[in-house]
Design a protein around this motif. Structure first.
Motif, short mmCIF file in Angstrom:
data_model
loop_
_atom_site.label_atom_id
_atom_site.label_comp_id
_atom_site.label_asym_id
_atom_site.label_seq_id
_atom_site.Cartn_x
_atom_site.Cartn_y
_atom_site.Cartn_z
N MET A 1 0.86 -1.20 0.00
CA MET A 1 0.00 0.00 0.00
C MET A 1 0.89 1.25 0.00
O MET A 1 1.77 1.38 0.82
CB MET A 1 -0.88 -0.01 1.25
CG MET A 1 -1.95 1.05 1.22
SD MET A 1 -2.70 1.28 2.85
CE MET A 1 -3.36 -0.36 3.16
N THR A 2 0.69 2.13 -0.95
CA THR A 2 1.54 3.33 -1.00
C THR A 2 0.85 4.55 -0.43
O THR A 2 1.49 5.45 0.08
CB THR A 2 1.97 3.63 -2.44
OG1 THR A 2 0.79 3.69 -3.25
CG2 THR A 2 2.90 2.58 -2.97
N GLU A 3 -0.48 4.63 -0.50
CA GLU A 3 -1.21 5.77 0.07
C GLU A 3 -2.30 5.21 0.97
O GLU A 3 -2.82 4.13 0.73
CB GLU A 3 -1.87 6.61 -1.05
CG GLU A 3 -0.90 7.23 -2.04
CD GLU A 3 -0.09 8.38 -1.43
OE1 GLU A 3 -0.57 9.00 -0.46
OE2 GLU A 3 1.02 8.63 -1.92
N LEU A 4 -2.68 5.99 1.98
CA LEU A 4 -3.77 5.53 2.85
C LEU A 4 -5.08 5.60 2.10
O LEU A 4 -5.34 6.53 1.35
CB LEU A 4 -3.83 6.40 4.10
CG LEU A 4 -2.66 6.24 5.07
CD1 LEU A 4 -2.81 7.20 6.23
CD2 LEU A 4 -2.56 4.81 5.58
N GLU A 5 -5.92 4.59 2.33
CA GLU A 5 -7.20 4.53 1.65
C GLU A 5 -8.33 4.43 2.67
O GLU A 5 -8.12 4.06 3.82
CB GLU A 5 -7.26 3.29 0.73
CG GLU A 5 -6.33 3.40 -0.46
CD GLU A 5 -5.97 2.03 -1.04
OE1 GLU A 5 -6.64 1.04 -0.69
OE2 GLU A 5 -4.99 1.98 -1.80
N GLY A 6 -9.56 4.74 2.20
CA GLY A 6 -10.75 4.60 3.03
C GLY A 6 -10.62 5.38 4.32
O GLY A 6 -10.09 6.50 4.33
N PRO A 7 -11.06 4.78 5.44
CA PRO A 7 -11.05 5.50 6.71
C PRO A 7 -9.65 5.76 7.25
O PRO A 7 -9.46 6.59 8.13
CB PRO A 7 -11.82 4.57 7.66
CG PRO A 7 -11.70 3.23 7.06
CD PRO A 7 -11.61 3.43 5.57
N LEU A 8 -8.65 5.06 6.73
CA LEU A 8 -7.31 5.18 7.31
C LEU A 8 -6.75 6.59 7.19
O LEU A 8 -6.07 7.09 8.08
CB LEU A 8 -6.34 4.18 6.66
CG LEU A 8 -6.60 2.71 6.96
CD1 LEU A 8 -5.52 1.84 6.31
CD2 LEU A 8 -6.65 2.44 8.46
N GLU A 9 -7.06 7.27 6.09
CA GLU A 9 -6.56 8.63 5.91
C GLU A 9 -7.14 9.55 7.00
O GLU A 9 -6.43 10.37 7.59
CB GLU A 9 -6.91 9.16 4.53
CG GLU A 9 -6.27 10.51 4.27
CD GLU A 9 -6.52 11.05 2.87
OE1 GLU A 9 -7.30 10.40 2.11
OE2 GLU A 9 -5.98 12.11 2.54
N GLY A 10 -8.45 9.38 7.26
CA GLY A 10 -9.08 10.17 8.32
C GLY A 10 -8.51 9.84 9.69
O GLY A 10 -8.31 10.72 10.52
N TYR A 14 -6.63 12.59 11.97
CA TYR A 14 -7.15 12.83 13.31
C TYR A 14 -6.05 12.74 14.36
O TYR A 14 -5.91 13.60 15.24
CB TYR A 14 -8.28 11.84 13.63
CG TYR A 14 -8.74 11.92 15.07
CD1 TYR A 14 -9.57 12.96 15.49
CD2 TYR A 14 -8.33 10.98 16.00
CE1 TYR A 14 -9.97 13.05 16.82
CE2 TYR A 14 -8.72 11.06 17.32
CZ TYR A 14 -9.54 12.10 17.73
OH TYR A 14 -9.93 12.19 19.04
N ILE A 15 -5.24 11.68 14.27
CA ILE A 15 -4.16 11.49 15.26
C ILE A 15 -3.15 12.63 15.18
O ILE A 15 -2.76 13.21 16.20
CB ILE A 15 -3.44 10.12 15.05
CG1 ILE A 15 -4.42 8.97 15.28
CG2 ILE A 15 -2.25 10.00 16.00
CD1 ILE A 15 -3.88 7.60 14.87
N VAL A 16 -2.75 12.98 13.96
CA VAL A 16 -1.75 14.05 13.80
C VAL A 16 -2.31 15.38 14.29
O VAL A 16 -1.66 16.10 15.06
CB VAL A 16 -1.29 14.15 12.32
CG1 VAL A 16 -0.41 15.39 12.13
CG2 VAL A 16 -0.55 12.89 11.90
N SER A 206 1.10 9.29 5.86
CA SER A 206 0.31 9.68 4.69
C SER A 206 0.64 8.77 3.52
O SER A 206 -0.19 8.55 2.64
CB SER A 206 0.57 11.14 4.33
OG SER A 206 1.94 11.37 4.24
N ARG A 207 1.86 8.18 3.53
CA ARG A 207 2.24 7.31 2.42
C ARG A 207 1.86 5.86 2.63
O ARG A 207 2.24 4.99 1.84
CB ARG A 207 3.73 7.46 2.13
CG ARG A 207 4.03 8.77 1.43
CD ARG A 207 5.50 9.14 1.37
NE ARG A 207 6.39 8.01 1.19
CZ ARG A 207 7.08 7.45 2.17
NH1 ARG A 207 6.98 7.89 3.40
NH2 ARG A 207 7.86 6.45 1.93
#
Ligand code: SAH
Ligand code: DHB
Ligand code: MG
Length: 220
Positions: A1-10, A14-16, A206-207
């Motif tokens: 996986m190179t970029e976060l997808e679905g809920p993972l990006e959120g 949120y954490i950051v 993010s990656r």
């Protein structure tokens, strides 16, 4: 996986946003590194906060980093040190080291952080021969093929009860087509070492999803 997808990006944002907002020194360390042409492969702010907390838990007074890049992770780690603490960070590329020294200076951490140029295996060997004092925390984050060698050279430089951290140890170890990646061998070796108690903590960047192998030098 190179970029976060679905809920993972959120989840990541949120954490950051909630727990690891960057101050000016961290933001400019990232921006100046990019401007200087360095690859954008530093740890994420949330990983930085995790390293910072782990180093504080370990009561770190001496920290060793293998793989400086632009000094972004060094800033997060060095901020855990007491005023008389110190950190050495090893970097192969003199241009990376120059950029890192400027970023570390801007963060006000130059008195505590030394960036040492050279192949990490050589630098580690020299440190052992010179009778370098042991470290409380060692963070391995250089070329992934080198991880097994760095493990071997770093263990004698880690104090009993100290913390050994390895970055980027999850995706390669599981998804890499080559059955024998350096990070996979690193994980297998620390897991089998009776002097270490270890686990991988998955981490969001993010990656993509990554992992940090955390080991205490103290058998279970
Ligand atoms: N810890 C940094 C990222 C490190 S990226 C951060 O999160 O901010 C990996 C770094 O390891 C690069 O700067 C690369 O030049 C360096 N490196 C690669 N091979 C190396 C070697 N043999 N010895 C020391 N450093 C090495
Ligand atoms: C890469 C990422 C890292 O965190 C690192 O230390 C080295 C390389 C990468 O994605 O290529
Ligand atoms: Mg890394």
């Amino acid at each position: 996986m190179t970029e976060l997808e679905g809920p993972l990006e959120g989840f990541h944002n949120y954490i950051v946003d909630t727990f690891a907002p960057e101050d000016d020194a961290l933001t400019s360390a990232r921006e100046e590194s990019k401007r200087a042409g360095l690859p954008e492969i530093s740890i994420s702010p949330s990983q930085g906060k995790l390293l910072h907390i782990l180093a504080r838990l370990a009561g770190a007074r001496r920290i060793l980093e293998v793989g400086t890049l632009g000094g972004y992770s060094a800033i997060w780690l060095a901020r855990s040190l007491p005023i008389d603490g110190s950190m050495i960070s090893l970097e192969l590329d003199p241009h990376h080291a120059d950029v890192a020294r400027r970023n570390i200076e801007r963060a006000g951490l130059s008195p505590q952080v030394e960036v040492r140029v050279g192949a990490a295996a050589d630098s580690l060997q020299k440190m052992r021969e010179a009778g370098e004092e042991v470290f409380d925390v060692i963070f391995i984050d250089a070329d992934k093929d080198g991880y097994p060698k760095y493990l071997e050279l770093c263990l004698p430089l880690l104090r009993e009860g100290g913390l050994l951290l390895g970055d980027n140890t999850l995706p390669d170890a599981v998804l890499d087509a080559s059955a024998d990646s350096g990070t996979k061998r690193y994980n297998t070796t620390v897991a089998a070492n009776s002097e270490l108690t270890s686990v991988i903590v998955p981490a969001l960047r993010s990656r993509g999803v990554d992992g940090l192998t955390i080991s205490i030098k103290s058998g279970a």
